[in-house]
Design an enzyme around this catalytic site. Structure first.
Site, PDB file in Angstrom:
ATOM      1  N   LYS A   1       9.935 -15.408   5.593  1.00 48.31           N
ATOM      2  CA  LYS A   1       9.178 -14.243   5.108  1.00 48.31           C
ATOM      3  C   LYS A   1       9.724 -13.564   3.848  1.00 48.31           C
ATOM      4  O   LYS A   1       9.340 -12.441   3.525  1.00 48.31           O
ATOM      5  CB  LYS A   1       9.026 -13.212   6.222  1.00 48.31           C
ATOM      6  CG  LYS A   1      10.343 -12.603   6.676  1.00 48.31           C
ATOM      7  CD  LYS A   1      10.106 -11.253   7.310  1.00 48.31           C
ATOM      8  CE  LYS A   1      11.341 -10.405   7.286  1.00 48.31           C
ATOM      9  NZ  LYS A   1      11.165  -9.035   7.650  1.00 48.31           N
TER      10      LYS A   1
ATOM     11  N   SER B   1      -0.405 -11.314   7.030  1.00 47.71           N
ATOM     12  CA  SER B   1       0.194 -10.257   6.219  1.00 47.71           C
ATOM     13  C   SER B   1      -0.819  -9.738   5.207  1.00 47.71           C
ATOM     14  O   SER B   1      -1.699 -10.478   4.743  1.00 47.71           O
ATOM     15  CB  SER B   1       1.399 -10.858   5.497  1.00 47.71           C
ATOM     16  OG  SER B   1       1.732 -10.098   4.376  1.00 47.71           O
TER      17      SER B   1
ATOM     18  N   THR C   1      -0.329  -9.433   2.382  1.00 47.92           N
ATOM     19  CA  THR C   1      -0.091 -10.191   1.154  1.00 47.92           C
ATOM     20  C   THR C   1      -1.284 -11.098   0.810  1.00 47.92           C
ATOM     21  O   THR C   1      -1.474 -11.447  -0.351  1.00 47.92           O
ATOM     22  CB  THR C   1       1.228 -10.997   1.305  1.00 47.92           C
ATOM     23  OG1 THR C   1       1.628 -11.483   0.053  1.00 47.92           O
ATOM     24  CG2 THR C   1       1.087 -12.153   2.267  1.00 47.92           C
TER      25      THR C   1
ATOM     26  N   TYR D   1       4.865 -17.376  -0.646  1.00 49.13           N
ATOM     27  CA  TYR D   1       4.818 -16.822   0.713  1.00 49.13           C
ATOM     28  C   TYR D   1       3.393 -16.387   1.055  1.00 49.13           C
ATOM     29  O   TYR D   1       2.847 -16.715   2.109  1.00 49.13           O
ATOM     30  CB  TYR D   1       5.784 -15.628   0.832  1.00 49.13           C
ATOM     31  CG  TYR D   1       5.543 -14.748   2.026  1.00 49.13           C
ATOM     32  CD1 TYR D   1       5.918 -15.153   3.293  1.00 49.13           C
ATOM     33  CD2 TYR D   1       4.917 -13.500   1.886  1.00 49.13           C
ATOM     34  CE1 TYR D   1       5.677 -14.345   4.396  1.00 49.13           C
ATOM     35  CE2 TYR D   1       4.675 -12.688   2.968  1.00 49.13           C
ATOM     36  CZ  TYR D   1       5.055 -13.114   4.233  1.00 49.13           C
ATOM     37  OH  TYR D   1       4.804 -12.318   5.322  1.00 49.13           O
TER      38      TYR D   1
ATOM     39  N   LYS E   1       0.509 -17.835   3.972  1.00 47.61           N
ATOM     40  CA  LYS E   1      -0.190 -17.030   4.983  1.00 47.61           C
ATOM     41  C   LYS E   1      -1.703 -17.257   4.888  1.00 47.61           C
ATOM     42  O   LYS E   1      -2.400 -17.347   5.892  1.00 47.61           O
ATOM     43  CB  LYS E   1       0.144 -15.543   4.813  1.00 47.61           C
ATOM     44  CG  LYS E   1       1.538 -15.173   5.259  1.00 47.61           C
ATOM     45  CD  LYS E   1       1.680 -15.255   6.777  1.00 47.61           C
ATOM     46  CE  LYS E   1       3.107 -15.084   7.245  1.00 47.61           C
ATOM     47  NZ  LYS E   1       3.326 -15.367   8.653  1.00 47.61           N
TER      48      LYS E   1
ATOM     49  N   PHE F   1       0.791  -4.671   7.552  1.00 43.18           N
ATOM     50  CA  PHE F   1       1.201  -4.069   6.288  1.00 43.18           C
ATOM     51  C   PHE F   1       2.742  -4.032   6.316  1.00 43.18           C
ATOM     52  O   PHE F   1       3.336  -5.075   6.434  1.00 43.18           O
ATOM     53  CB  PHE F   1       0.434  -2.763   6.058  1.00 43.18           C
ATOM     54  CG  PHE F   1      -0.979  -3.117   5.575  1.00 43.18           C
ATOM     55  CD1 PHE F   1      -1.874  -3.775   6.422  1.00 43.18           C
ATOM     56  CD2 PHE F   1      -1.351  -2.953   4.261  1.00 43.18           C
ATOM     57  CE1 PHE F   1      -3.118  -4.227   5.968  1.00 43.18           C
ATOM     58  CE2 PHE F   1      -2.595  -3.380   3.793  1.00 43.18           C
ATOM     59  CZ  PHE F   1      -3.472  -4.028   4.650  1.00 43.18           C
TER      60      PHE F   1
ATOM     61  N   ASN G   1      15.868  -8.417   2.443  1.00 41.60           N
ATOM     62  CA  ASN G   1      15.005  -8.299   1.276  1.00 41.60           C
ATOM     63  C   ASN G   1      14.160  -7.046   1.367  1.00 41.60           C
ATOM     64  O   ASN G   1      13.664  -6.553   0.373  1.00 41.60           O
ATOM     65  CB  ASN G   1      14.024  -9.487   1.214  1.00 41.60           C
ATOM     66  CG  ASN G   1      14.745 -10.763   0.869  1.00 41.60           C
ATOM     67  OD1 ASN G   1      15.263 -10.891  -0.221  1.00 41.60           O
ATOM     68  ND2 ASN G   1      14.800 -11.691   1.809  1.00 41.60           N
ATOM     69  N   ASN G   2      13.940  -6.589   2.575  1.00 42.40           N
ATOM     70  CA  ASN G   2      12.994  -5.502   2.778  1.00 42.40           C
ATOM     71  C   ASN G   2      13.642  -4.139   2.561  1.00 42.40           C
ATOM     72  O   ASN G   2      14.851  -3.967   2.718  1.00 42.40           O
ATOM     73  CB  ASN G   2      12.368  -5.597   4.176  1.00 42.40           C
ATOM     74  CG  ASN G   2      11.562  -6.882   4.331  1.00 42.40           C
ATOM     75  OD1 ASN G   2      11.957  -7.784   5.061  1.00 42.40           O
ATOM     76  ND2 ASN G   2      10.469  -6.988   3.613  1.00 42.40           N
TER      77      ASN G   2
END
Ligand code: UD1
Length: 334
Positions: A86, A126, A128, A151, A155, A176, A196-197
């Site tokens: 992810k 996602s 995304t 990524y 999805k 989200f 990363n988040n």
């Protein structure tokens, strides 16, 4: 009727929170995880929270032979498929790995579901997939613009595989930005490598593991120049999976695509300020370059999930930030 639900990626962040809700709702989750980005200790913690033994298998979901050999698929009521890589930035560096892992695992699980007539399927998608939206908030009929990262492409591809499969009942949940941690502070977001988040990074700055947070870009066309997202408590996201299962189990056909967010657009700066206020702590940050693959602004219209699966998020963003910080402090000590 069997109450066994396969939870791929069940030791991961959203998966583990969902396992708790499944147990609380009378289901019997069976975790499949390759532990590539999670720790086995999560299983022990889940057993502590649920006061119950939780079955878990260390299998990679791209390995169909192993899945077929180790699981009695005739006795499975549904599949919730979380297992995926992810990191948006890593997906640029290793596109092949992302495609193989995320798409192949979904293909394998669809095959198994079709072969064994497992009809209840929930997929972890996602926001995304909306790419960079023209109109906000996005609803499920909004155009799926070009994905901004490999990524995101994986999805989208997985969604298509599910929509074109023979599975009669599925829910594709487009999350989200899930944040926070379980109220017990026993489980939370705990990636093996550098996170990363945003929220885990804010917490690591707060606790002193990192000196400085870099805000990726302050020249976007948003309220304060930083990116806008729709943050939502992970326990509310978890609850949506149980609502989805309940919605489809007694139906003959049911194919839903649903946004799962809080429907509030918050900028990176606003989130940091809220974290500071909610937890009474100062976070040091600097402004840096924009991050490749970032969407400028996105937040959800979630009316459909409320209507279709009777899902209601219960937690505020501030509560999620309090829980994230509690988890960080406890996690550091343990
Ligand atoms: C993205 C996806 C999301 C997916 C997640 C998986 C989009 C819109 N969202 O989340 O659906 O589940 O990846 O990882 O594609 N930020 C900083 N500094 C940091 C880290 C982050 O400023 O050190 C900013 C980012 O630029 C972004 C916001 O914080 O604006 C949130 O970032 P992050 O937590 O990584 O999530 P997304 O990239 O939004």
């Amino acid at each position: 009727m069997s109450k066994n639900i396969i939870v791929t990626g069940g030791a991961g962040y959203i998966g583990s929170h969902t396992v708790i809700d499944l147990v609380e709702s009378g289901y019997n989750p069976i975790i499949i995880d390759n532990f590539s980005n999670s720790n086995f200790s999560v299983i022990n913690k889940l057993e502590k929270i649920c006061a119950k033994k939780i079955k878990s298998l260390n299998i990679d979901c791209t390995n169909k032979n192993e899945l077929v050999k180790k699981i009695d698929w005739q006795n499975i009521l549904g599949i919730i498929h979380f297992a995926a890589l992810k990191s948006v930035s890593e997906s640029f560096e290793n596109k092949k790995k992302y495609f193989f892992n995320n798409v192949e695992s979904t293909r394998v699980l669809i095959d198994i579901a079709e072969e064994n007539k497992i009809e209840n399927f929930v997929f972890s998608s996602s926001c995304t997939v909306y790419g960079s939206p023209d109109l906000l908030p996005v609803n499920e009929n909004s155009e799926l613009k070009k994905a901004l990262s490999p990524y995101g492409e994986t999805k989208k591809k997985c969604e298509d595989l599910i929509k074109n499969s023979k599975i009669k009942k599925f829910h594709i949940l487009r999350y989200f930005n899930p944040i926070g941690a379980h109220k017990s502070s026993l489980i939370g977001e705990n990636p093996k490598n550098k996170p990363n988040n945003l929220v885990p990074l804010i917490c690591q700055c707060g606790i002193g593991k990192r000196k400085l947070l870099t805000i990726y870009g302050n020249n976007y066309s948003t309220k304060d120049g930083t990116c806008v997202r729709d943050y939502i408590h992970v326990s509310d996201v978890a609850q949506a999976h149980v609502c989805a299962l309940k919605n489809m189990i007694d139906k003959k056909n049911c194919k839903e695509v649903l946004n799962i967010g809080l429907s509030k657009g918050i900028s990176v700066l606003e989130l940091i300020n809220l974290f500071e206020q909610s937890n009474n702590i100062k976070i040091n940050y600097v402004f840096g370059e924009r991050r490749k693959g970032d969407i400028q602004e996105i937040y959800a219209d979630c009316k459909l999930a409320k209507k279709k699966i009777n899902w209601r998020p219960k937690n505020s963003i501030s509560q999620a930030l309090v829980d994230a910080w509690k988890w960080e402090k406890k996690n550091k000590l343990s």
